[in-house]
Scaffold this motif. Structure first.
Motif, PDB file in Angstrom:
ATOM      1  N   TYR A  56       0.835  -1.205   0.000  1.00 29.78           N
ATOM      2  CA  TYR A  56       0.000   0.000   0.000  1.00 29.78           C
ATOM      3  C   TYR A  56       0.869   1.254   0.000  1.00 29.78           C
ATOM      4  O   TYR A  56       0.535   2.257  -0.665  1.00 29.78           O
ATOM      5  CB  TYR A  56      -0.917   0.019   1.230  1.00 29.78           C
ATOM      6  CG  TYR A  56      -1.940  -1.079   1.280  1.00 29.78           C
ATOM      7  CD1 TYR A  56      -2.267  -1.818   0.151  1.00 29.78           C
ATOM      8  CD2 TYR A  56      -2.597  -1.402   2.468  1.00 29.78           C
ATOM      9  CE1 TYR A  56      -3.210  -2.838   0.210  1.00 29.78           C
ATOM     10  CE2 TYR A  56      -3.542  -2.401   2.531  1.00 29.78           C
ATOM     11  CZ  TYR A  56      -3.840  -3.120   1.395  1.00 29.78           C
ATOM     12  OH  TYR A  56      -4.771  -4.127   1.458  1.00 29.78           O
ATOM     13  N   LEU A  57       1.976   1.232   0.745  1.00 26.31           N
ATOM     14  CA  LEU A  57       2.876   2.377   0.781  1.00 26.31           C
ATOM     15  C   LEU A  57       3.498   2.633  -0.589  1.00 26.31           C
ATOM     16  O   LEU A  57       3.668   3.792  -0.996  1.00 26.31           O
ATOM     17  CB  LEU A  57       3.964   2.141   1.833  1.00 26.31           C
ATOM     18  CG  LEU A  57       5.000   3.258   2.007  1.00 26.31           C
ATOM     19  CD1 LEU A  57       4.319   4.568   2.396  1.00 26.31           C
ATOM     20  CD2 LEU A  57       6.030   2.865   3.050  1.00 26.31           C
ATOM     21  N   PHE A  60       0.918   4.405  -2.640  1.00 22.82           N
ATOM     22  CA  PHE A  60       0.788   5.799  -2.203  1.00 22.82           C
ATOM     23  C   PHE A  60       1.923   6.664  -2.750  1.00 22.82           C
ATOM     24  O   PHE A  60       1.687   7.737  -3.315  1.00 22.82           O
ATOM     25  CB  PHE A  60       0.774   5.852  -0.674  1.00 22.82           C
ATOM     26  CG  PHE A  60       1.017   7.223  -0.115  1.00 22.82           C
ATOM     27  CD1 PHE A  60       0.012   8.171  -0.095  1.00 22.82           C
ATOM     28  CD2 PHE A  60       2.265   7.566   0.388  1.00 22.82           C
ATOM     29  CE1 PHE A  60       0.244   9.443   0.408  1.00 22.82           C
ATOM     30  CE2 PHE A  60       2.514   8.825   0.893  1.00 22.82           C
ATOM     31  CZ  PHE A  60       1.494   9.768   0.908  1.00 22.82           C
ATOM     32  N   PHE A  64       1.697   9.743  -5.407  1.00 22.48           N
ATOM     33  CA  PHE A  64       2.116  11.014  -4.814  1.00 22.48           C
ATOM     34  C   PHE A  64       3.155  11.700  -5.702  1.00 22.48           C
ATOM     35  O   PHE A  64       3.059  12.897  -6.001  1.00 22.48           O
ATOM     36  CB  PHE A  64       2.683  10.779  -3.415  1.00 22.48           C
ATOM     37  CG  PHE A  64       3.271  12.006  -2.779  1.00 22.48           C
ATOM     38  CD1 PHE A  64       2.453  13.029  -2.333  1.00 22.48           C
ATOM     39  CD2 PHE A  64       4.643  12.137  -2.638  1.00 22.48           C
ATOM     40  CE1 PHE A  64       2.992  14.168  -1.745  1.00 22.48           C
ATOM     41  CE2 PHE A  64       5.196  13.262  -2.058  1.00 22.48           C
ATOM     42  CZ  PHE A  64       4.369  14.280  -1.609  1.00 22.48           C
ATOM     43  N   ALA A 181      -5.278   3.735  -0.715  1.00 21.31           N
ATOM     44  CA  ALA A 181      -3.958   4.242  -0.320  1.00 21.31           C
ATOM     45  C   ALA A 181      -3.317   5.031  -1.455  1.00 21.31           C
ATOM     46  O   ALA A 181      -2.696   6.083  -1.231  1.00 21.31           O
ATOM     47  CB  ALA A 181      -3.063   3.077   0.105  1.00 21.31           C
ATOM     48  N   SER A 182      -3.475   4.543  -2.692  1.00 29.32           N
ATOM     49  CA  SER A 182      -2.925   5.263  -3.835  1.00 29.32           C
ATOM     50  C   SER A 182      -3.622   6.605  -4.029  1.00 29.32           C
ATOM     51  O   SER A 182      -2.977   7.615  -4.352  1.00 29.32           O
ATOM     52  CB  SER A 182      -3.061   4.416  -5.107  1.00 29.32           C
ATOM     53  OG  SER A 182      -2.441   3.158  -4.946  1.00 29.32           O
ATOM     54  N   SER A 183      -4.934   6.639  -3.807  1.00 32.26           N
ATOM     55  CA  SER A 183      -5.683   7.875  -3.990  1.00 32.26           C
ATOM     56  C   SER A 183      -5.264   8.944  -2.991  1.00 32.26           C
ATOM     57  O   SER A 183      -5.322  10.140  -3.297  1.00 32.26           O
ATOM     58  CB  SER A 183      -7.190   7.603  -3.860  1.00 32.26           C
ATOM     59  OG  SER A 183      -7.626   6.711  -4.861  1.00 32.26           O
ATOM     60  N   VAL A 184      -4.847   8.528  -1.794  1.00 34.04           N
ATOM     61  CA  VAL A 184      -4.355   9.506  -0.820  1.00 34.04           C
ATOM     62  C   VAL A 184      -3.132  10.242  -1.388  1.00 34.04           C
ATOM     63  O   VAL A 184      -2.977  11.451  -1.210  1.00 34.04           O
ATOM     64  CB  VAL A 184      -4.016   8.819   0.513  1.00 34.04           C
ATOM     65  CG1 VAL A 184      -3.348   9.795   1.478  1.00 34.04           C
ATOM     66  CG2 VAL A 184      -5.278   8.253   1.146  1.00 34.04           C
ATOM     67  N   GLY A 185      -2.265   9.498  -2.080  1.00 30.27           N
ATOM     68  CA  GLY A 185      -1.130  10.143  -2.740  1.00 30.27           C
ATOM     69  C   GLY A 185      -1.567  11.140  -3.787  1.00 30.27           C
ATOM     70  O   GLY A 185      -0.962  12.214  -3.941  1.00 30.27           O
ATOM     71  N   ALA A 340     -10.855   7.786  -2.326  1.00 30.56           N
ATOM     72  CA  ALA A 340     -10.117   6.982  -1.353  1.00 30.56           C
ATOM     73  C   ALA A 340     -11.057   6.389  -0.311  1.00 30.56           C
ATOM     74  O   ALA A 340     -10.937   5.209   0.059  1.00 30.56           O
ATOM     75  CB  ALA A 340      -9.046   7.830  -0.680  1.00 30.56           C
TER      76      ALA A 340
END
Length: 483
Positions: A56-57, A60, A64, A181-185, A340
């Motif tokens: 997940y990181l 992100f 990002f 998690a990707s959308s948070v980036g 997200a």
């Protein structure tokens, strides 16, 4: 002569034991084995969760870094003296490269393994952004888009890896969490890039930071606990893949990957990698022309419909409602945040639908079609904001469902190839959507979302025709898996 051990009296139940009746009864061996097995399963579950969090990181950081740079590309290429026509051609080159590279990279990841393919894709993408940070003319700008267009498939390979590691019923939930998690980036990146670009030489600084983020991502992939991924796959009873295991053909010590207990694998002579790759390409061809054609058609139609909406989003808001680009950017970030949250809510939604991904995809596509029509006919900013908010949710849900439906129908043998073909279909949409959007924009500012609603309606019709084949909790996919 007396022995050194005093024996207690014999009992009717059997002979006396040393130490008398106070001695403890030995623990049966099978109970010890069961306890050790339970502890091993618990450790494997913790390791699998840690591995998923690491993945997940990676998602992100990938979005990002990309979202810091992508909104600034059109401004930078114009500042280099490119005409709008040249800027459009350079911009479309990314979609063209993705069209041809998505499927090939997906096949390649099935052959060489996820770890190697992830590392190569991240490092070459980092090279592209490094060249972009040094681009002082249009030629260097166009050259920088080549490695990114060919190797920017981090998210696709990560989704294929997730498909390798989790059970089929858990897959939509895990992929939804990964998308969240990707959308948070994607929420944070535009804000950071917008702030940096106001500094002197801001674009070059932003591109260099993006390059650094990708190098950090490559380091994370290199340090991943891949052994825990192997244990997790074995615990879930994943079958051995025909071409390779998700972590590669061999582990770090040159040993073949372990076969899950109880599984039967037919041994066959090792073949050179190029033969494996050619075999995978043949499978890809049969995959495209198989009964999955309708899934890929739905993916293309919905991708073009959504891209038509977003392709002129900022311009349409300014022309129709007088909304400034900065406010439109905030609205895009707000929509990404809602997307997200939608990814996190996918688990309860699937339980509500009894894990019927096809029905959820059908309903989310119908909602997308309705919202596109409503946005095209909106006469006020609040209605446009409401449509944008709900569209972020419906498209996030639909994106995860179509990916899961592809994997369920294609089977577990070549998930990288299946996802690669899907990404190629999306790349076709990236080429078609700007052309259709320009033509529709000539008619009316409301033309692109209206045309998108028509395409979404065609996709809904296709899904309705094939509902019996894909209906239920993945029930229609067994036939395709056996073929």
């Amino acid at each position: 002569m007396e022995s050194g051990v005093r024996r207690g009296p014999a009992t009717a139940g059997g002979p006396a034991t040393a130490g008398g009746p106070a001695s403890a009864t030995p623990t049966p061996r099978h109970e010890l084995g069961a306890g050790a097995e339970a502890r091993a399963r618990g450790a494997a579950a913790v390791g699998a969760r840690r591995f998923l969090l690491c993945l997940y990181l990676v998602g992100f950081l990938d979005l990002f870094g990309v979202s810091m740079v992508v909104p600034l590309l059109s401004l930078h290429v114009k500042s280099l003296g490119a005409s709008p026509t040249v800027a459009g051609i350079v911009g479309s080159s990314y979609g063209i490269l993705q069209l041809f590279s998505s499927t090939l990279v997906g096949c390649w990841s099935d052959v060489v393994g996820r770890r190697s393919s992830l590392l190569v894709c991240i490092l070459f993408s980092a090279l592209g952004y490094l060249i972009l940070g040094a681009s002082t003319n249009v030629f260097l700008f166009a050259l920088a888009r080549v490695p990114v267009g060919i190797f920017k498939h981090t998210l696709s390979i990560s989704r294929a890896l997730l498909s390798d590691l989790v059970a089929e019923k858990e897959r939509p939930l895990v992929i939804g969490q990964f998308n969240a998690a990707s959308s948070v980036g994607f929420i944070l990146g535009p804000m950071v890039g917008g702030y940096l670009t106001e500094l002197e030489g801001g674009f070059y600084l932003t591109a260099f930071i993006c390059f650094s983020v990708f190098i950090l991502n490559a380091g994370l992939v290199w340090l991943f606990p891949w052994c825990e991924a192997k244990l997790s796959s074995a615990e879930k009873g994943q079958p051995a893949r025909r071409n390779s295991a998700p972590w590669g053909r061999r582990d770090g010590h040159g040993q073949e990957t372990a076969t899950p207990p109880g599984s039967t694998v037919r041994t066959r002579p090792a073949r050179p990698p190029w033969l494996e790759f050619a075999s995978t390409l043949r499978d890809m061809k049969s995959l495209i022309f198989s009964e999955m054609w309708d899934i890929f058609a739905v993916r293309l139609l919905m991708a073009v419909a959504v891209m038509l909406y977003y392709s002129n989003f900022v311009l349409a808001l300014e022309e129709r409602f007088g909304v400034r680009p900065r406010a439109a950017g905030y609205l895009i970030s707000y929509g990404s945040a809602l997307g997200a949250l939608a990814g996190l809510a996918l688990g309860p939604l699937l339980r509500l639908y009894r894990h019927d991904g096809h029905a959820l995809l059908l309903h989310s596509s119908a909602l997308t079609c309705l919202l596109l029509l409503l946005h095209a006919s909106a006469r006020s900013v609040p209605v446009a904001v409401l449509c944008s908010s709900l569209l972020a949710v419906s498209t996030a849900v639909g994106r995860t469902c179509i990916t899961d439906l592809q994997l369920a129908a294609g089977g577990a043998q070549a998930s990288g190839t299946v996802i690669g073909v899907g990404q190629s279909v999306t790349a076709v949409g990236r080429i078609i959507a700007p052309l259709l959007s320009g033509l529709a924009q000539e008619v009316s500012p409301c033309g692109p979302p209206s045309l998108g609603a028509v395409l979404a309606l065609v996709a809904i019709f296709l899904m309705s025709l094939n509902r019996t084949r894909y209906g239920g909790a993945g029930g229609g996919s067994d036939k395709l898996k056996r073929e």
